[in-house]
Design an enzyme around this catalytic site. Structure first.
Site, PDB file in Angstrom:
ATOM      1  N   ARG A  99     -28.058 -18.809  22.701  1.00 42.09           N
ATOM      2  CA  ARG A  99     -27.031 -17.837  22.331  1.00 42.09           C
ATOM      3  C   ARG A  99     -26.273 -17.289  23.534  1.00 42.09           C
ATOM      4  NH1 ARG A  99     -30.172 -19.059  18.578  1.00 42.09           N
ATOM      5  NH2 ARG A  99     -29.603 -18.821  16.371  1.00 42.09           N
ATOM      6  N   TYR A 132     -10.971 -23.830  -4.923  1.00 44.12           N
ATOM      7  CA  TYR A 132     -11.983 -24.123  -5.943  1.00 44.12           C
ATOM      8  C   TYR A 132     -11.427 -24.000  -7.365  1.00 44.12           C
ATOM      9  CZ  TYR A 132     -15.482 -24.306  -2.250  1.00 44.12           C
ATOM     10  OH  TYR A 132     -16.209 -24.661  -1.124  1.00 44.12           O
ATOM     11  N   HIS A 183     -23.581 -32.978  16.366  1.00 44.42           N
ATOM     12  CA  HIS A 183     -23.722 -32.514  14.982  1.00 44.42           C
ATOM     13  C   HIS A 183     -23.292 -33.641  14.036  1.00 44.42           C
ATOM     14  CE1 HIS A 183     -24.281 -29.499  11.863  1.00 44.42           C
ATOM     15  NE2 HIS A 183     -23.320 -30.159  11.235  1.00 44.42           N
ATOM     16  N   ALA A 184     -24.157 -33.949  13.050  1.00 45.38           N
ATOM     17  CA  ALA A 184     -23.951 -35.117  12.199  1.00 45.38           C
ATOM     18  C   ALA A 184     -22.660 -35.016  11.387  1.00 45.38           C
ATOM     19  CB  ALA A 184     -25.132 -35.262  11.248  1.00 45.38           C
ATOM     20  N   HIS A 236     -27.755 -37.529   3.541  1.00 41.30           N
ATOM     21  CA  HIS A 236     -26.627 -36.601   3.349  1.00 41.30           C
ATOM     22  C   HIS A 236     -25.319 -37.252   3.819  1.00 41.30           C
ATOM     23  CE1 HIS A 236     -24.601 -32.604   3.407  1.00 41.30           C
ATOM     24  NE2 HIS A 236     -23.950 -33.149   4.420  1.00 41.30           N
ATOM     25  N   GLU A 237     -25.349 -37.789   5.033  1.00 39.06           N
ATOM     26  CA  GLU A 237     -24.119 -38.375   5.598  1.00 39.06           C
ATOM     27  C   GLU A 237     -23.675 -39.601   4.815  1.00 39.06           C
ATOM     28  OE1 GLU A 237     -22.456 -36.653   7.464  1.00 39.06           O
ATOM     29  OE2 GLU A 237     -24.002 -35.245   8.068  1.00 39.06           O
ATOM     30  N   HIS A 251     -21.586 -38.828   1.886  1.00 37.78           N
ATOM     31  CA  HIS A 251     -20.158 -38.647   2.185  1.00 37.78           C
ATOM     32  C   HIS A 251     -19.450 -40.003   2.226  1.00 37.78           C
ATOM     33  CE1 HIS A 251     -20.277 -34.378   3.048  1.00 37.78           C
ATOM     34  NE2 HIS A 251     -21.073 -34.492   4.093  1.00 37.78           N
ATOM     35  N   GLU A 286     -20.637 -32.282  -0.302  1.00 34.02           N
ATOM     36  CA  GLU A 286     -21.889 -32.018   0.415  1.00 34.02           C
ATOM     37  C   GLU A 286     -23.127 -32.276  -0.444  1.00 34.02           C
ATOM     38  OE1 GLU A 286     -21.770 -31.639   3.482  1.00 34.02           O
ATOM     39  OE2 GLU A 286     -19.646 -31.170   3.726  1.00 34.02           O
ATOM     40  N   TRP A 298     -22.521  -9.597  11.766  1.00 39.32           N
ATOM     41  CA  TRP A 298     -23.304 -10.820  11.548  1.00 39.32           C
ATOM     42  C   TRP A 298     -24.745 -10.474  11.228  1.00 39.32           C
ATOM     43  CZ3 TRP A 298     -23.211 -15.881  10.706  1.00 39.32           C
ATOM     44  CH2 TRP A 298     -24.278 -16.694  11.132  1.00 39.32           C
ATOM     45  N   HIS A 327     -20.635 -24.761  12.809  1.00 40.19           N
ATOM     46  CA  HIS A 327     -19.489 -24.610  11.903  1.00 40.19           C
ATOM     47  C   HIS A 327     -18.588 -23.425  12.250  1.00 40.19           C
ATOM     48  CE1 HIS A 327     -22.641 -26.945  10.052  1.00 40.19           C
ATOM     49  NE2 HIS A 327     -21.773 -27.471   9.217  1.00 40.19           N
ATOM     50  N   ARG A 345     -19.226 -24.383   0.958  1.00 40.33           N
ATOM     51  CA  ARG A 345     -19.435 -25.724   0.405  1.00 40.33           C
ATOM     52  C   ARG A 345     -20.924 -26.088   0.357  1.00 40.33           C
ATOM     53  NH1 ARG A 345     -16.228 -29.368   4.324  1.00 40.33           N
ATOM     54  NH2 ARG A 345     -14.821 -27.596   4.279  1.00 40.33           N
ATOM     55  N   TYR A 346     -21.695 -25.661   1.340  1.00 42.49           N
ATOM     56  CA  TYR A 346     -23.124 -26.040   1.368  1.00 42.49           C
ATOM     57  C   TYR A 346     -23.927 -25.199   0.379  1.00 42.49           C
ATOM     58  CZ  TYR A 346     -21.594 -28.234   5.716  1.00 42.49           C
ATOM     59  OH  TYR A 346     -20.919 -28.977   6.650  1.00 42.49           O
TER      60      TYR A 346
HETATM   61  O1  X8Z Z   1     -23.431 -29.635   8.621  1.00 44.39           O
HETATM   62  C1  X8Z Z   1     -24.131 -30.210   7.830  1.00 44.39           C
HETATM   63  C2  X8Z Z   1     -24.097 -31.729   7.728  1.00 44.39           C
HETATM   64  C3  X8Z Z   1     -22.781 -32.271   8.044  1.00 44.39           C
HETATM   65  S1  X8Z Z   1     -21.608 -31.952   6.791  1.00 44.39           S
HETATM   66  C4  X8Z Z   1     -25.094 -32.304   8.709  1.00 44.39           C
HETATM   67  N1  X8Z Z   1     -24.998 -29.508   7.042  1.00 44.39           N
HETATM   68  C5  X8Z Z   1     -25.118 -28.071   7.147  1.00 44.39           C
HETATM   69  C6  X8Z Z   1     -25.739 -27.658   8.475  1.00 44.39           C
HETATM   70  O2  X8Z Z   1     -26.254 -28.520   9.191  1.00 44.39           O
HETATM   71  O3  X8Z Z   1     -25.714 -26.475   8.791  1.00 44.39           O
HETATM   72  C7  X8Z Z   1     -25.879 -30.058   6.030  1.00 44.39           C
HETATM   73  C8  X8Z Z   1     -26.693 -28.903   5.525  1.00 44.39           C
HETATM   74  C9  X8Z Z   1     -26.010 -27.659   6.004  1.00 44.39           C
HETATM   75 ZN    ZN Z   2     -21.998 -32.906   5.011  1.00 46.36          ZN
END
Ligand code: X8Z
Ligand code: ZN
Length: 611
Positions: free
Chosen positions: A178, A222, A352-353, A382-383, A386, A410, A482, A510, A519-520
């Site tokens: 942080r 939405y 980050h994926a 998950h990926e 997409h 997602e 926060w 994010h 979205r999640y």
């Molecule tokens: O960011 C993601 C994916 C990519 S869309 C790996 N997710 C969120 C996170 O990692 O914070 C999936 C679950 C929530």
């Molecule tokens: Zn995703």
């Protein structure tokens, strides 16, 4: 008057950049017609096809090789895209009073909402916004901290938060990560000052387009008025909250047993660094500390993968095989040639994926820094979800190449990952013996630690941003605001004192990446609805957490019918196509965990829950 001029000037600029003759005629004075609207939409579609591919290839190049030059290119192309997106959104408004066929009206609305972060139209603003965003993104992606004399990147720190059990060490990693968002650059700025500048600029852009602020623009995606959508998320949270509170109470009591009263007092929120995850967003990694002793499923997915010498590539192949079993075509050869599956040793990348479609057709790829553990096993699915979605809707107009809503996108791979049951693991040779029904509570607890624990975090990320974009929180209040939400919704607290110069939201991808997060939250609701519907379609009669739709062509067909629609129809229609219901509903999730809820309530009977 001015607006008309700007529009004409930008239209001319676009005309120069486009080798096509599909531009709408300039009708500055005449009332626009349906034909004008059709021509305008064709122009936007053509632009999105060509510029979309061009900008995606630059963005990919930057994300897989962060240098001064790729940052420069990425900033330039992002500014260009924003300028054109703003111009298109403004022109779309000119058709507000034109009566259009439903599909054209939907496209117009999508064009108005097309930009994630709009810039104001004044000269230089789009460039400034792009520069800020590139800087925040690369600060996050390349951030490292010193740990025991070594510089450690975020990807490794994230894995460590799942395995380290020494509270002092955890607090050290947590706190040092942080420091990245508040580290001062030579010019005196940092991620926090960038973030505040981004908020001011993009809000100005959103207001020019007629939105209250960027938060309201995000909530407008939405198929509901923004205030109704916010109320809808609160309604869904209300369905899940009682289950979360029982889970939080039990986890706190178990962590108290492990760490003692001083580290985990029973009358306070839980220390955020003890939950097995850098952001306390999913808690599956502390199953060994909090799972029911009497119902141990007898296996640990990470251990199975390691014992079986799984490689990252094999994990991706396993994910592909699942989708193939549902009847989806195999991934194209280019997926394997062009994806980034592991972290390259010789350069900086965004770890980050993410999942990409570079050409709107078959050039689909994932970009991960895959480690061989349960978290990444799930993330690969998950990926891939997409990617299969992107491929399924490739014949839609580029304007409709997206999820029915962000939550759908997602939820696809996550729904598939809910089918990773012991029975499935046995089928693919990872597990020798399937645990009997006496392990059900353990299996449910494992899932709940990931999925139920996630929901308050999934909700509060954007609650915080909605407050920031609306001006309810000033930069001095960012961090306190926060933690107010973290405590209110999650019942957690920081391990060390925070103050108003900190910027803890910036420690989560994010936030500097400006990826909306509701979205999640929605996806976690939907994936249980999808799973329930899929298991029903597959004729499953047992408990839902033991249902795997692996191999069900019928589920695959119904699934594909929903995926092919992309964003072409309001999401209730897509939901109905797959589940028969037009409502998002948290009861599917609640029902899935019902036996665990009963057990948690028993465990918590004599405990003082709450915080
Ligand atoms: O960011 C993601 C994916 C990519 S869309 C790996 N997710 C969120 C996170 O990692 O914070 C999936 C679950 C929530
Ligand atoms: Zn995703």
């Amino acid at each position: 008057m001015n607006k008309t001029l700007i529009r004409i000037c930008l239209a001319t600029a676009i005309a120069a950049a486009l080798p096509v003759s599909t531009l709408a005629q300039d009708n500055s004075d005449a009332t626009p017609t349906v034909d004008d609207a059709a021509a305008f939409i064709t122009e936007v579609e053509q632009f999105q096809r060509e510029f979309g591919e061009y900008s995606a290839r630059i963005a990919w190049t930057q994300a897989t090789n962060i240098t001064f030059d790729t940052n420069w290119l990425s900033t330039k192309v992002s500014a260009e895209g924003t300028e054109k997106g703003v111009a298109f959104a403004n022109r779309a408004k000119d058709f507000n009073d034109v009566e259009l066929p439903a599909e054209m009206r939907r496209k117009m609305e999508a064009i108005k909402l097309g930009l994630n972060l709009p810039a104001p139209t004044r000269a230089g603003a789009a460039g400034e916004l792009a520069e800020i965003n590139t800087r925040m993104g690369s600060t996050y992606a390349t951030g490292k901290i010193e740990l025991d004399g070594e510089m450690v990147p975020r990807n490794d720190l994230e894995a460590m938060m799942g395995t380290v059990r020494d509270p002092e060490k955890l607090a050290e990693i947590w706190t040092k990560w942080r420091e990245v968002p508040v580290a001062l650059r030579e010019d005196g700025g940092n991620m926090k000052s960038d973030y505040a500048a981004m908020v001011a600029l993009s809000n100005e852009g959103a207001r020019e387009l007629g939105f209250d602020d960027v938060g309201s623009m995000w909530r407008s995606r939405y198929d509901l008025p923004p205030a109704e959508f916010a109320a809808e998320t609160d309604r869904l949270w209300g369905q899940i909250e009682p289950l979360y509170k029982e889970l939080q109470c039990h986890v706190r009591a178990e962590l108290n047993q492990e760490y003692g009263d001083e580290v985990v007092p029973l009358d306070q929120p839980i220390r955020a660094d003890l939950l097995g995850n850098m952001w306390a967003q999913s808690w599956g990694n502390i199953y060994d500390l909090v799972g029911p002793e009497s119902a141990d499923p007898g296996y640990d997915l990470t251990e199975l993968l390691v014992e079986n010498d799984y490689t990252p590539l094999q994990i991706v192949e396993t994910g592909e095989a699942f989708f193939s079993s549902l009847g989806f075509e195999p991934l194209p050869q280019t997926f394997w040639e062009r994806s980034q599956i592991t972290k390259p040793a010789d350069r900086e990348v965004v770890c980050h994926a993410s999942a990409w479609n570079l050409d709107g057709k078959d050039d689909i790829r994932i970009k991960m820094c895959t480690k061989v553990n349960a978290d990444d096993f799930n993330t690969v699915h998950h990926e891939l979800g997409h990617n299969y979605y992107q491929r399924a809707y490739q014949d839609q107009s580029p304007i409709f190449q997206g999820g029915a809503n962000g939550g759908f996108h997602e939820a696809i791979g996550d729904m598939v990952a809910l089918s990773i049951t012991p029975e499935y693991l046995q089928t693919i040779g990872l597990l020798d013996e399937v645990p009997d029904a006496s392990s059900d509570l353990g299996l449910l607890m494992d899932r709940a630690l990931d999925k139920v624990a996630f929901q308050p975090f999934g909700l509060l990320m954007d609650k915080w941003r909605w407050q920031v974009f609306s001006g309810e929180l000033s930069p001095e209040e960012y961090n306190d605001g926060w933690w107010a939400l973290r405590t209110q919704y999650q019942g957690i607290r920081p391990p060390v004192e925070r103050n108003d110069s900190d910027f803890d939201p910036g420690s989560k991808y994010h936030i500097p990446g400006n990826v909306s997060y509701t979205r999640y939250f929605i996806a976690h609701v939907l994936q249980f609805q999808f799973h329930q519907a899929a298991c029903e379609a597959a004729g499953w009669e047992g408990p839902l957490h033991r249902c795997s739709v692996y191999g069900s062509k019928e589920v695959g067909e119904r699934f594909n019918a929903m995926l092919e629609m992309g964003a072409s129809k309001p999401w209730p229609e897509a939901l109905e196509a797959f589940t028969g219901s037009r409502q998002m509903d948290g009861t599917a999730m609640v029902e899935y965990f019902a036996p665990l809820m009963d057990w948690l309530q028993e465990q918590n009977e004599d405990r003082a829950c709450g915080w």
